[in-house]
Design an enzyme around this catalytic site. Sequence first.
Site, PDB file in Angstrom:
ATOM      1  N   GLY A  14     -38.643  -7.475  47.490  1.00 49.78           N
ATOM      2  CA  GLY A  14     -38.608  -6.195  46.782  1.00 49.78           C
ATOM      3  C   GLY A  14     -39.653  -6.173  45.673  1.00 49.78           C
ATOM      4  CB  ALA A  25     -52.024 -12.775  34.422  1.00 46.00           C
ATOM      5  NE  ARG A  75     -36.228  -6.651  51.232  1.00 45.95           N
ATOM      6  CZ  ARG A  75     -35.987  -6.954  49.953  1.00 45.95           C
ATOM      7  NH1 ARG A  75     -36.045  -8.203  49.535  1.00 45.95           N
ATOM      8  NH2 ARG A  75     -35.685  -6.015  49.078  1.00 45.95           N
ATOM      9  CG  ASP A 106     -32.585 -16.470  46.027  1.00 51.40           C
ATOM     10  OD1 ASP A 106     -32.868 -17.576  45.565  1.00 51.40           O
ATOM     11  OD2 ASP A 106     -31.631 -16.258  46.807  1.00 51.40           O
ATOM     12  CB  THR A 129     -36.407 -10.225  41.489  1.00 56.97           C
ATOM     13  OG1 THR A 129     -35.201  -9.464  41.714  1.00 56.97           O
ATOM     14  CG2 THR A 129     -36.030 -11.466  40.695  1.00 56.97           C
ATOM     15  CG  ASP A 131     -32.051  -8.074  42.024  1.00 57.37           C
ATOM     16  OD1 ASP A 131     -32.030  -6.865  41.757  1.00 57.37           O
ATOM     17  OD2 ASP A 131     -32.209  -8.519  43.182  1.00 57.37           O
ATOM     18  CG  ASP A 133     -31.196 -12.640  41.628  1.00 54.02           C
ATOM     19  OD1 ASP A 133     -32.418 -12.680  41.385  1.00 54.02           O
ATOM     20  OD2 ASP A 133     -30.744 -12.354  42.751  1.00 54.02           O
ATOM     21  NE  ARG A 175     -30.908 -10.427  45.865  1.00 57.47           N
ATOM     22  CZ  ARG A 175     -31.661 -11.451  46.106  1.00 57.47           C
ATOM     23  NH1 ARG A 175     -31.974 -11.743  47.336  1.00 57.47           N
ATOM     24  NH2 ARG A 175     -32.125 -12.198  45.138  1.00 57.47           N
ATOM     25  CB  SER A 219     -18.654  11.761  28.357  1.00 57.41           C
ATOM     26  OG  SER A 219     -19.259  10.946  27.371  1.00 57.41           O
ATOM     27  NE  ARG A 250     -19.249  16.686  39.875  1.00 58.74           N
ATOM     28  CZ  ARG A 250     -18.049  17.254  39.797  1.00 58.74           C
ATOM     29  NH1 ARG A 250     -16.962  16.499  39.820  1.00 58.74           N
ATOM     30  NH2 ARG A 250     -17.939  18.564  39.699  1.00 58.74           N
TER      31      ARG A 250
HETATM   32  O1  F6P Z   1     -33.888  -7.650  45.055  1.00 56.40           O
HETATM   33  C1  F6P Z   1     -34.310  -6.431  44.561  1.00 56.40           C
HETATM   34  C2  F6P Z   1     -33.494  -5.304  45.123  1.00 56.40           C
HETATM   35  O2  F6P Z   1     -33.956  -4.109  44.539  1.00 56.40           O
HETATM   36  C3  F6P Z   1     -31.984  -5.440  44.978  1.00 56.40           C
HETATM   37  O3  F6P Z   1     -31.520  -5.099  43.702  1.00 56.40           O
HETATM   38  C4  F6P Z   1     -31.508  -4.534  46.083  1.00 56.40           C
HETATM   39  O4  F6P Z   1     -30.251  -4.954  46.552  1.00 56.40           O
HETATM   40  C5  F6P Z   1     -32.526  -4.717  47.152  1.00 56.40           C
HETATM   41  O5  F6P Z   1     -33.700  -5.199  46.524  1.00 56.40           O
HETATM   42  C6  F6P Z   1     -32.869  -3.465  47.930  1.00 56.40           C
HETATM   43  O6  F6P Z   1     -33.742  -3.803  48.935  1.00 56.40           O
HETATM   44  P1  F6P Z   1     -34.561  -2.777  49.834  1.00 56.40           P
HETATM   45  O7  F6P Z   1     -35.734  -2.308  49.029  1.00 56.40           O
HETATM   46  O8  F6P Z   1     -34.988  -3.575  51.013  1.00 56.40           O
HETATM   47  O9  F6P Z   1     -33.660  -1.640  50.157  1.00 56.40           O
END
Ligand code: F6P
Length: 326
Positions: A14, A25, A75, A106, A129, A131, A133, A175, A219, A250
């Site tokens: 991603g 850089a 990917r 990852d 990323t 995320d 993570d 994720r 809210s 919502r």
């Molecule tokens: O790992 C980055 C991320 O944006 C996650 O937060 C999300 O689950 C995933 O990629 C979405 O992937 P895609 O762009 O393949 O839908």
Amino acid sequence: MARIKCIGILTSGGDAPAMNAAIRAVTRTAIYSGFTVKGIMRGYRGLITGEIIDMKTQTVSNIIQQGGTILKTARSTEFKTPEGRAIAYENMKKAGIDALIVIGGDGSLSGARIFAEEYDIPIVGLPGTIDNDLYGTDTTIGYDTALNTIMECVDKLRDTASSHERLFFVEVMGRNAGFLALNGAIATGSEAAIIPEIATEVDQLGELIANGFRKSKNSSIVLVAESPLTGGAMAMAERVKKEFPQFDSRVTILGHIQRGGSPTATDRILASRMGAAAIKALMEGQRNVMIGIRDREMVYVPFAKATSRTKHIDRENGELVKILSM
Ligand code: F6P
């Protein structure tokens, strides 16, 4: 160890804001240090298809402020096979590339680890990323920008939520990790964060929201991390609605908007420092490590650690969301 002359660079998985700042850089630090640089298009897929371009200092002009990645990303399922990696290695050698810099999350760094072990190639990774993570680094390239995007969006939702006295469930990415949801909730004063790392009881959540409305809050906003463990915002809204039909609720799913946009200064600086550190690492003979940042210092984290260990969220922040949303 053979001397490195040409460094290949790719972005994979991603995309994340400030990947371009990292490409810039890496390219400029490498050229400054006497290397030639090749850009591999579309991540590992480009190694397999042989889409490799020359990188000059001008190739990376005017990109520090741009989201996305000029090298594109993908990917690659083929790279997950030994046959795919064999073709990738052949193409890499044909292009004269002796070392690789991989920018990604990852999955991308796991791919780098396997490739490096199979073919004895020096590879350095950068954690790219939204995320956040990856183990071994306090933060990842793109996380701060995504967090700021969440903040801007939720601030806007707060306006309409307050006007209509509504409850909003807002789904954010991550994720299987709750960093964006938890810190997004702190930054926006959200009433709660539903994250995979901490179990949430629907009745407790409903009570907390009902309490807020009783105390004349007009809210309520609940950030929900996307994950099979939380079920996402839609499912959470349904569950709450069943037990608390009185709420006018919502759902908003922020989705890929979180991955775009001009990177924040924090991300640009982080990516620039990490990109330069990656070249320094190769010059020091480091291989198969991810560049991380810990307590503001650049560190080297072996791929094996970065990709196999879990980075834990700060559970105290979960408490903080509760206390501050009183
Ligand atoms: O790992 C980055 C991320 O944006 C996650 O937060 C999300 O689950 C995933 O990629 C979405 O992937 P895609 O762009 O393949 O839908």
